[in-house]
Design a protein around this motif. Sequence first.
Motif, PDB file in Angstrom:
ATOM      1  N   ASP A 152       0.744  -1.293  -0.262  1.00  7.26           N
ATOM      2  CA  ASP A 152      -0.074  -0.119   0.056  1.00  7.26           C
ATOM      3  C   ASP A 152       0.911   1.395   0.153  1.00  7.26           C
ATOM      4  O   ASP A 152       0.367   2.203  -0.451  1.00  7.26           O
ATOM      5  N   PHE A 153       2.148   1.175   0.554  1.00  8.11           N
ATOM      6  CA  PHE A 153       2.854   2.299   0.496  1.00  8.11           C
ATOM      7  C   PHE A 153       4.372   2.154   0.036  1.00  8.11           C
ATOM      8  O   PHE A 153       4.576   0.906   0.177  1.00  8.11           O
ATOM      9  N   GLU A 154       4.859   3.101  -0.786  1.00  7.53           N
ATOM     10  CA  GLU A 154       6.092   3.026  -1.270  1.00  7.53           C
ATOM     11  C   GLU A 154       6.749   4.357  -0.823  1.00  7.53           C
ATOM     12  O   GLU A 154       6.416   5.381  -1.034  1.00  7.53           O
ATOM     13  N   PHE A 155       8.208   4.028  -0.612  1.00  4.70           N
ATOM     14  CA  PHE A 155       9.120   5.066  -0.414  1.00  4.70           C
ATOM     15  C   PHE A 155      10.188   5.240  -1.605  1.00  4.70           C
ATOM     16  O   PHE A 155      10.600   4.162  -1.465  1.00  4.70           O
ATOM     17  N   GLY A 156      10.296   6.484  -2.129  1.00  2.74           N
ATOM     18  CA  GLY A 156      11.125   6.591  -3.367  1.00  2.74           C
ATOM     19  C   GLY A 156      11.717   7.687  -3.525  1.00  2.74           C
ATOM     20  O   GLY A 156      12.049   8.453  -2.332  1.00  2.74           O
ATOM     21  N   GLY A 157      12.291   7.945  -4.527  1.00  2.00           N
ATOM     22  CA  GLY A 157      13.279   9.069  -4.862  1.00  2.00           C
ATOM     23  C   GLY A 157      12.905   9.616  -6.344  1.00  2.00           C
ATOM     24  O   GLY A 157      12.389   8.893  -7.300  1.00  2.00           O
ATOM     25  N   ALA A 158      13.058  10.961  -6.501  1.00  2.67           N
ATOM     26  CA  ALA A 158      12.862  11.470  -7.907  1.00  2.67           C
ATOM     27  C   ALA A 158      14.122  12.497  -8.130  1.00  2.67           C
ATOM     28  O   ALA A 158      14.445  13.072  -7.266  1.00  2.67           O
ATOM     29  N   ALA A 159      14.439  12.636  -9.594  1.00  8.06           N
ATOM     30  CA  ALA A 159      15.346  13.381  -9.676  1.00  8.06           C
ATOM     31  C   ALA A 159      15.227  14.143 -11.177  1.00  8.06           C
ATOM     32  O   ALA A 159      14.590  13.085 -11.895  1.00  8.06           O
ATOM     33  N   GLY A 160      15.346  15.460 -11.593  1.00 11.35           N
ATOM     34  CA  GLY A 160      14.846  15.829 -12.923  1.00 11.35           C
ATOM     35  C   GLY A 160      15.544  16.993 -12.928  1.00 11.35           C
ATOM     36  O   GLY A 160      16.212  17.966 -12.314  1.00 11.35           O
ATOM     37  N   LEU A 161      15.135  17.733 -14.317  1.00 10.64           N
ATOM     38  CA  LEU A 161      15.518  19.179 -14.640  1.00 10.64           C
ATOM     39  C   LEU A 161      14.049  19.797 -15.138  1.00 10.64           C
ATOM     40  O   LEU A 161      13.277  19.091 -15.317  1.00 10.64           O
ATOM     41  N   GLU A 162      14.218  21.102 -14.793  1.00 10.00           N
ATOM     42  CA  GLU A 162      13.052  21.714 -15.291  1.00 10.00           C
ATOM     43  C   GLU A 162      13.450  22.942 -15.787  1.00 10.00           C
ATOM     44  O   GLU A 162      14.398  23.711 -15.233  1.00 10.00           O
ATOM     45  N   TYR A 163      12.742  23.655 -16.821  1.00 11.58           N
ATOM     46  CA  TYR A 163      12.989  25.057 -17.066  1.00 11.58           C
ATOM     47  C   TYR A 163      11.816  25.678 -17.114  1.00 11.58           C
ATOM     48  O   TYR A 163      10.608  25.372 -17.628  1.00 11.58           O
ATOM     49  N   LYS A 164      11.806  26.840 -16.303  1.00  8.11           N
ATOM     50  CA  LYS A 164      10.425  27.712 -16.134  1.00  8.11           C
ATOM     51  C   LYS A 164      10.806  28.981 -17.005  1.00  8.11           C
ATOM     52  O   LYS A 164      11.782  29.706 -16.744  1.00  8.11           O
ATOM     53  N   PHE A 165       9.768  29.537 -17.774  1.00  5.23           N
ATOM     54  CA  PHE A 165       9.833  30.638 -18.479  1.00  5.23           C
ATOM     55  C   PHE A 165       9.260  31.885 -17.588  1.00  5.23           C
ATOM     56  O   PHE A 165       8.602  31.730 -16.374  1.00  5.23           O
ATOM     57  N   ASN A 166       9.579  33.038 -18.012  1.00  2.00           N
ATOM     58  CA  ASN A 166       9.130  34.275 -17.368  1.00  2.00           C
ATOM     59  C   ASN A 166       7.856  34.315 -17.058  1.00  2.00           C
ATOM     60  O   ASN A 166       7.142  35.159 -16.038  1.00  2.00           O
ATOM     61  N   ASN A 167       6.917  33.590 -17.806  1.00  2.00           N
ATOM     62  CA  ASN A 167       5.378  33.902 -17.976  1.00  2.00           C
ATOM     63  C   ASN A 167       4.959  32.959 -16.655  1.00  2.00           C
ATOM     64  O   ASN A 167       3.712  32.847 -16.662  1.00  2.00           O
ATOM     65  N   GLY A 168       5.700  32.089 -16.330  1.00  2.00           N
ATOM     66  CA  GLY A 168       5.452  31.045 -15.128  1.00  2.00           C
ATOM     67  C   GLY A 168       5.108  29.548 -15.893  1.00  2.00           C
ATOM     68  O   GLY A 168       5.021  28.635 -15.199  1.00  2.00           O
ATOM     69  N   PHE A 169       5.005  29.518 -17.121  1.00  2.00           N
ATOM     70  CA  PHE A 169       4.982  28.190 -17.786  1.00  2.00           C
ATOM     71  C   PHE A 169       6.358  27.659 -17.899  1.00  2.00           C
ATOM     72  O   PHE A 169       7.246  27.830 -17.879  1.00  2.00           O
ATOM     73  N   PHE A 170       6.195  26.174 -17.344  1.00  3.64           N
ATOM     74  CA  PHE A 170       7.594  25.514 -17.316  1.00  3.64           C
ATOM     75  C   PHE A 170       7.431  24.090 -18.056  1.00  3.64           C
ATOM     76  O   PHE A 170       6.130  23.536 -18.022  1.00  3.64           O
ATOM     77  N   ILE A 171       8.501  23.396 -18.209  1.00  4.56           N
ATOM     78  CA  ILE A 171       8.590  22.302 -18.770  1.00  4.56           C
ATOM     79  C   ILE A 171       9.602  21.493 -18.062  1.00  4.56           C
ATOM     80  O   ILE A 171      10.244  21.824 -17.572  1.00  4.56           O
ATOM     81  N   GLN A 172       9.299  20.243 -18.029  1.00  5.24           N
ATOM     82  CA  GLN A 172      10.019  19.149 -16.873  1.00  5.24           C
ATOM     83  C   GLN A 172      10.286  17.681 -17.451  1.00  5.24           C
ATOM     84  O   GLN A 172       9.619  17.182 -18.069  1.00  5.24           O
TER      85      GLN A 172
END
Length: 201
Positions: A152-172
Amino acid sequence: MKKSILIIALVLFGATTMSAQEAWNFGIKGGVNFANFTGDDFSSDNSRTSFNVGLLAEIPLADRFSIQPEVLYSGQGYEIYENDQANFLDVDDNVEYQLDYVSVPVLAKIYLVDGLSVQAGPTFNFKVNEEIDYQPTQDGGDIDNPYPGAQDFEFGGAAGLEYKFNNGFFIQGRYTYGFSETFEDLDIHNSVWQAGVGFMF
């Protein structure tokens, strides 16, 4: 117990959000998951293509450092049979093992340059759906409670990259891995590549 932990996490997320609205940035996000299992006891070459969607907040702690908690619905599992392998089952579509979670990542976020950040941290994942579906693009085909059931429960981890534009929109882009065993006493772990977009208010 696991439900209590999830409720507490959601309450804390909402309470701290209300108390720090001026300092925090809030957002929504969604994207595609390419999910699979990995481990000594089982692995598959066929990933399940699904989705993730949810809410997030960014808490600035320094000029280029933030903490980013999130609450996501994440579709995981793996694809049991591809279309050309499923003919003997007399089905017209792929067969998926669907294992879905409400995931609560708490990520450290470091800006390398303006807009571009690297993220990493733990994830706390709560199982909300588990089934085999031999018609994943239609309403039917669900087989509930496959055996053996996932924990029922899982402990995990995450890592990644994100780019956020000045208007608040981001890709990830992100990779998540389940440190705890998906099934009790079996070396099987969730492995998920994610790509998505979002908007920060």
